[in-house]
Write a protein that holds these residues in place. Structure first.
Motif, PDB file in Angstrom:
ATOM      1  N   ARG A 286       0.832  -1.217   0.000  1.00 21.23           N
ATOM      2  CA  ARG A 286       0.000   0.000   0.000  1.00 21.23           C
ATOM      3  C   ARG A 286       0.864   1.264   0.000  1.00 21.23           C
ATOM      4  N   VAL A 287       1.942   1.239   0.776  1.00 23.17           N
ATOM      5  CA  VAL A 287       2.861   2.378   0.784  1.00 23.17           C
ATOM      6  C   VAL A 287       3.460   2.575  -0.605  1.00 23.17           C
ATOM      7  N   SER A 288       3.829   1.481  -1.235  1.00 20.42           N
ATOM      8  CA  SER A 288       4.421   1.551  -2.574  1.00 20.42           C
ATOM      9  C   SER A 288       3.455   2.193  -3.566  1.00 20.42           C
ATOM     10  N   LYS A 289       2.194   1.797  -3.523  1.00 20.08           N
ATOM     11  CA  LYS A 289       1.212   2.344  -4.470  1.00 20.08           C
ATOM     12  C   LYS A 289       0.959   3.831  -4.242  1.00 20.08           C
ATOM     13  N   LEU A 290       0.862   4.233  -2.962  1.00 24.47           N
ATOM     14  CA  LEU A 290       0.667   5.658  -2.680  1.00 24.47           C
ATOM     15  C   LEU A 290       1.902   6.455  -3.091  1.00 24.47           C
ATOM     16  N   ALA A 291       3.071   5.933  -2.811  1.00 16.70           N
ATOM     17  CA  ALA A 291       4.307   6.629  -3.181  1.00 16.70           C
ATOM     18  C   ALA A 291       4.395   6.820  -4.690  1.00 16.70           C
ATOM     19  N   CYS A 292       4.008   5.798  -5.455  1.00 15.50           N
ATOM     20  CA  CYS A 292       4.026   5.918  -6.923  1.00 15.50           C
ATOM     21  C   CYS A 292       3.022   6.960  -7.399  1.00 15.50           C
ATOM     22  N   ALA A 293       1.843   7.002  -6.769  1.00 15.01           N
ATOM     23  CA  ALA A 293       0.834   8.000  -7.143  1.00 15.01           C
ATOM     24  C   ALA A 293       1.345   9.415  -6.865  1.00 15.01           C
ATOM     25  N   ILE A 294       2.003   9.593  -5.717  1.00 15.59           N
ATOM     26  CA  ILE A 294       2.576  10.902  -5.374  1.00 15.59           C
ATOM     27  C   ILE A 294       3.650  11.283  -6.392  1.00 15.59           C
ATOM     28  N   ALA A 295       4.525  10.345  -6.701  1.00 18.01           N
ATOM     29  CA  ALA A 295       5.607  10.615  -7.655  1.00 18.01           C
ATOM     30  C   ALA A 295       5.054  10.984  -9.023  1.00 18.01           C
ATOM     31  N   GLY A 296       4.005  10.289  -9.452  1.00 21.25           N
ATOM     32  CA  GLY A 296       3.378  10.615 -10.736  1.00 21.25           C
ATOM     33  C   GLY A 296       2.800  12.014 -10.740  1.00 21.25           C
ATOM     34  N   GLU A 297       2.164  12.404  -9.641  1.00 22.04           N
ATOM     35  CA  GLU A 297       1.603  13.749  -9.511  1.00 22.04           C
ATOM     36  C   GLU A 297       2.695  14.813  -9.558  1.00 22.04           C
ATOM     37  N   MET A 298       3.893  14.471  -9.081  1.00 21.50           N
ATOM     38  CA  MET A 298       5.010  15.419  -9.067  1.00 21.50           C
ATOM     39  C   MET A 298       5.755  15.468 -10.405  1.00 21.50           C
ATOM     40  N   GLY A 299       5.384  14.603 -11.329  1.00 19.68           N
ATOM     41  CA  GLY A 299       6.059  14.603 -12.626  1.00 19.68           C
ATOM     42  C   GLY A 299       7.389  13.873 -12.618  1.00 19.68           C
ATOM     43  N   ILE A 300       7.576  12.992 -11.658  1.00 24.31           N
ATOM     44  CA  ILE A 300       8.811  12.196 -11.605  1.00 24.31           C
ATOM     45  C   ILE A 300       8.848  11.267 -12.825  1.00 24.31           C
TER      46      ILE A 300
END
Length: 449
Positions: A286-300
């Motif tokens: 779950r942490v991994s999925k949220l972290a990926c969503a955050i990174a995507g929102e940041m344009g990583i």
């Protein structure tokens, strides 16, 4: 001018031929003098001269006819017309059929030497050009504004299967361009034909082309242009990239297999941790999925997000060394026990540092409890010393932990988790990461499964 250049003199005036031989021999040239076109052709068959000096009127044929035959048999030989019967029309005819120059008798010997030297320079340049074009591995093709093929080197013959004799004069569309590109090609050539600037070179493109027989294959092509006789002509340098594409496809398949293997290893490690700590089962995923969503929102970048995903799935792998009774205890931990739990970030790093990931997975795991103000652990890093991936994982870890049930407390809920990271924004947590997390949860409705 250096010696060892061969000059053929074709003139029915024997005395003039002898006189020229004497002069040119003194200049360091090798001379052969003949009186007829037939004798000239025999000499050419025996050894190709660099330059031929040809009288316009011979006993058995005209000098123009002889030039035509020489150019047909040995186009590298440069021909100069020498005649006492000059006319503008004959001069134009001579140039049109490929003669290098035209001089009338009586001629000035210095002017003649200048013309011979110029012919030899051109012969050398053309010979170098032919050698290069016959030895390069890339096809070199020249076409006019109507796509009619004007030049076709040896590599083009090898790559496409057409000899120069069979393809020169035909169009690119009817020979090597696939139907799917023909309309776009015609539009481009129309614009090119009427352009003032020609084609701007330097850009390399990938397309597909057709070999003789209809086989389509991948090519890499660069384009440039040259203006000849007032008309633009396109020059293409084409490379067959079939082997490269096959190698890339094999590499892609290899990378996919490696990724699957790596995913399997990572998931096995994550499962090992979760089997020892059932209360946090699924936490890492779950942490991994949220972290990926955050990174995507940041344009990583996507590749960097993949590293975050991997690190997130095993960020608590260091808990493997923590006794189960401490991990699963419902009550409050002692100070020593809490320090043991905190050591999981260092232990996780020690476990992963010897594995060659494509991303800094070990460092991300090592830093996922560090805080921007230096109050985190295990190294007390701050601000720019903390990897962006670790900053993202830190926020995702706090949100998931507070929103989920733990043995020592019930779930605190998402609202309280978001309030916590908002209070720590710019202090404990990276401000941009917090903003992105709030956006994906509040506006984009991210939920833990």
């Amino acid at each position: 001018m250096a010696s060892n250049y061969d000059i053929l003199i074709v003139d029915d005036d024997i005395q003039l031929g002898i006189s020229l031989c004497d002069i040119l021999t003194l200049k360091g040239y090798t001379l052969i003098a003949v009186e007829t076109g037939k004798e000239a052709l025999k000499q050419i068959d025996a050894g190709v001269p660099d330059v031929a000096l040809i009288d316009l009127k011979l006993e058995d044929m005209s000098g123009l006819d002889l030039i035509r035959k020489i150019k047909e048999l040995h186009p590298a030989t440069e021909c100069i017309i020498l005649t006492g019967n000059s006319s503008n029309e004959s001069a134009i005819d001579a140039v049109n059929i490929g003669a290098y120059g035209y001089m009338t008798k009586p001629y000035d010997i210095e002017q003649l030497m200048q013309m011979i030297n110029g012919a030899i320079n051109k012969h050398e340049s053309d010979e170098i050009f032919r050698v290069i074009n016959d030895t390069v591995n890339d096809a070199i093709i020249m076409a006019d504004g109507n796509s009619k093929i004007l030049y076709w080197n040896k590599a083009a013959e090898k790559i496409f299967g057409y000899s120069a004799e069979k393809i020169i004069g035909r169009t690119l569309q009817e020979t090597i361009i696939p139907k799917k590109y023909q309309e776009a090609h015609s539009d481009c050539m129309d614009k090119f034909k009427n352009s003032d600037d020609g084609i701007v070179g330097g850009k390399t493109m990938e397309f597909s082309a057709i070999r003789k027989g209809g086989t389509e294959f991948p090519i890499e092509m660069s384009l440039s242009s040259v203006k000849r006789k007032g008309q633009w002509q396109a020059v293409s340098i084409i490379r067959d990239i079939t082997e490269r594409k096959q190698a890339e496809e094999k590499e892609k398949i290899g990378v996919e297999k490696l990724k699957l293997s790596l995913d399997g290893i990572i998931n096995a490690l994550a499962l090992t941790v979760e089997q020892r700590d059932p209360y946090t089962a699924g936490h890492q995923q779950r942490v991994s999925k949220l972290a990926c969503a955050i990174a995507g929102e940041m344009g990583i970048p996507v590749d960097q997000i993949e590293g975050i995903r991997m690190a997130g799935i095993i960020h608590d792998i260091g808990k493997m060394h923590i006794p189960t009774e401490i991990l699963c205890r419902p009550g409050k931990l002692t100070k020593d026990e809490f320090n043991i739990v905190r050591s999981h970030a260092q232990v996780g790093y020690d476990i992963l540092k010897g594995i060659e990931f494509p991303w800094p997975v070990a460092d991300i795991v090592h830093q996922h409890h560090e805080k921007m103000d230096g109050s985190g652990y295990p190294m007390g890093l701050s601000n720019g010393d903390i990897l962006m991936e670790a900053r993202i994982l830190c926020v995702a870890d706090v949100v998931e932990a507070m929103a989920s049930h733990r043995p020592y407390r019930p779930a605190l809920g998402m609202d309280m988790a978001l309030e916590e990271i908002s209070k720590g924004k710019g202090i404990h947590f990276d401000a941009n990461v917090v903003d992105a997390c709030l956006t994906v949860i509040k506006e984009k409705e991210f939920v833990f499964e």
